[in-house]
Design a protein around this motif. Structure first.
Motif, PDB file in Angstrom:
ATOM      1  N   TRP A  50     -62.797  18.524   9.887  1.00  0.00           N
ATOM      2  CA  TRP A  50     -63.334  18.938   8.604  1.00  0.00           C
ATOM      3  C   TRP A  50     -62.309  18.769   7.486  1.00  0.00           C
ATOM      4  N   GLY A  51     -62.825  18.489   6.301  1.00  0.00           N
ATOM      5  CA  GLY A  51     -62.019  18.510   5.094  1.00  0.00           C
ATOM      6  C   GLY A  51     -62.147  19.876   4.432  1.00  0.00           C
ATOM      7  N   PRO A  52     -61.491  20.048   3.293  1.00  0.00           N
ATOM      8  CA  PRO A  52     -61.531  21.342   2.598  1.00  0.00           C
ATOM      9  C   PRO A  52     -62.948  21.811   2.238  1.00  0.00           C
ATOM     10  N   ALA A  53     -63.828  20.903   1.850  1.00  0.00           N
ATOM     11  CA  ALA A  53     -65.188  21.301   1.470  1.00  0.00           C
ATOM     12  C   ALA A  53     -65.959  21.849   2.672  1.00  0.00           C
ATOM     13  N   GLU A  54     -65.787  21.226   3.825  1.00  0.00           N
ATOM     14  CA  GLU A  54     -66.472  21.696   5.031  1.00  0.00           C
ATOM     15  C   GLU A  54     -65.921  23.051   5.475  1.00  0.00           C
ATOM     16  N   VAL A  55     -64.597  23.222   5.375  1.00  0.00           N
ATOM     17  CA  VAL A  55     -63.994  24.503   5.741  1.00  0.00           C
ATOM     18  C   VAL A  55     -64.526  25.610   4.833  1.00  0.00           C
ATOM     19  N   THR A  56     -64.580  25.349   3.540  1.00  0.00           N
ATOM     20  CA  THR A  56     -65.089  26.333   2.583  1.00  0.00           C
ATOM     21  C   THR A  56     -66.544  26.685   2.882  1.00  0.00           C
ATOM     22  N   ALA A  57     -67.353  25.678   3.157  1.00  0.00           N
ATOM     23  CA  ALA A  57     -68.761  25.932   3.482  1.00  0.00           C
ATOM     24  C   ALA A  57     -68.875  26.785   4.740  1.00  0.00           C
ATOM     25  N   TYR A  58     -68.132  26.419   5.781  1.00  0.00           N
ATOM     26  CA  TYR A  58     -68.191  27.165   7.032  1.00  0.00           C
ATOM     27  C   TYR A  58     -67.727  28.605   6.833  1.00  0.00           C
ATOM     28  N   GLU A  59     -66.646  28.785   6.115  1.00  0.00           N
ATOM     29  CA  GLU A  59     -66.101  30.123   5.925  1.00  0.00           C
ATOM     30  C   GLU A  59     -66.990  31.011   5.060  1.00  0.00           C
ATOM     31  N   SER A  60     -67.991  30.417   4.448  1.00  0.00           N
ATOM     32  CA  SER A  60     -68.940  31.217   3.666  1.00  0.00           C
ATOM     33  C   SER A  60     -70.081  31.764   4.528  1.00  0.00           C
ATOM     34  N   HIS A  61     -70.202  31.320   5.777  1.00  0.00           N
ATOM     35  CA  HIS A  61     -71.377  31.717   6.559  1.00  0.00           C
ATOM     36  C   HIS A  61     -71.484  33.222   6.827  1.00  0.00           C
ATOM     37  N   PRO A  62     -70.394  33.970   6.991  1.00  0.00           N
ATOM     38  CA  PRO A  62     -70.596  35.423   7.162  1.00  0.00           C
ATOM     39  C   PRO A  62     -71.212  36.077   5.923  1.00  0.00           C
ATOM     40  N   GLN A  63     -70.734  35.711   4.758  1.00  0.00           N
ATOM     41  CA  GLN A  63     -71.279  36.284   3.524  1.00  0.00           C
ATOM     42  C   GLN A  63     -72.717  35.809   3.304  1.00  0.00           C
ATOM     43  N   ARG A  64     -72.996  34.559   3.628  1.00  0.00           N
ATOM     44  CA  ARG A  64     -74.362  34.035   3.488  1.00  0.00           C
ATOM     45  C   ARG A  64     -75.315  34.782   4.416  1.00  0.00           C
ATOM     46  N   GLY A  65     -74.871  35.014   5.644  1.00  0.00           N
ATOM     47  CA  GLY A  65     -75.699  35.755   6.592  1.00  0.00           C
ATOM     48  C   GLY A  65     -75.971  37.171   6.118  1.00  0.00           C
ATOM     49  N   TYR A  66     -74.941  37.821   5.624  1.00  0.00           N
ATOM     50  CA  TYR A  66     -75.095  39.166   5.074  1.00  0.00           C
ATOM     51  C   TYR A  66     -76.099  39.151   3.920  1.00  0.00           C
ATOM     52  N   GLY A  67     -75.976  38.167   3.042  1.00  0.00           N
ATOM     53  CA  GLY A  67     -76.902  38.063   1.912  1.00  0.00           C
ATOM     54  C   GLY A  67     -78.338  37.833   2.346  1.00  0.00           C
TER      55      GLY A  67
END
Length: 163
Positions: A50-67
């Protein structure tokens, strides 16, 4: 897998209340619901590529799930906290908030151990497919400090390993 191992870990440490076992099991089922908003093409590629954009997207999944879940009726607050915090680390190097151990919900600490175990043992795009004892060895060698010792030791006990 995460749900089953989470309940097994909970029982190992003596969490016997049916309501707690229910919440831990539900949290194990829902912890990665935020991944549904991550492009499948990203999730099918190993993380090391992964590049930085993919890492950022992946690392957002806990907050996205909570939302996604916080407005649904009958989802316990404890489960919501697990969804949001299951990738936090006791060292403060996890995500999405990079909080330290004292700020992480106990059920999230438990589910994070089960999640790490399942990631390495269940074959998928990130690898996995290891035997349980190989996974335990890897977690001891490279990741132990990330986890709350109470829950990590429960995993060791499940597999007949001394803490």
């Amino acid at each position: 897998g995460v749900s089953v191992y989470s309940v097994m870990l909970a029982k190992t440490i003596g969490w016997a209340l049916p309501s707690n076992l229910f919440k831990v099991g539900m949290a194990g089922l829902l912890h990665d619901v935020g991944k549904k908003e991550i492009p499948r093409a990203v999730l099918m590629v190993p993380r090391r590529e992964w590049g930085p954009a993919e890492v950022t997207a992946y690392e957002s999944h806990p907050q996205r799930g909570y939302g996604s879940l916080r407005h649904l009726p009958n989802i316990p607050e404890d489960v919501l906290q697990v969804v949001k915090e299951h990738h936090e680390s006791c060292t403060g190097t996890g995500f999405p908030a990079r909080v330290r151990s004292s700020k992480i919900h106990p059920m999230a600490k438990l589910v994070s151990v089960a999640d790490a175990f399942c990631t390495l043992t269940i074959a998928g795009p990130e690898g996995g497919g290891q035997k349980p004892q190989e996974t335990i060895d890897e977690l001891i060698g490279f990741h132990r400090e990330r986890f709350d010792s109470r829950f990590f030791n429960a995993l060791l006990n499940l597999f007949g390993r001394a803490p």
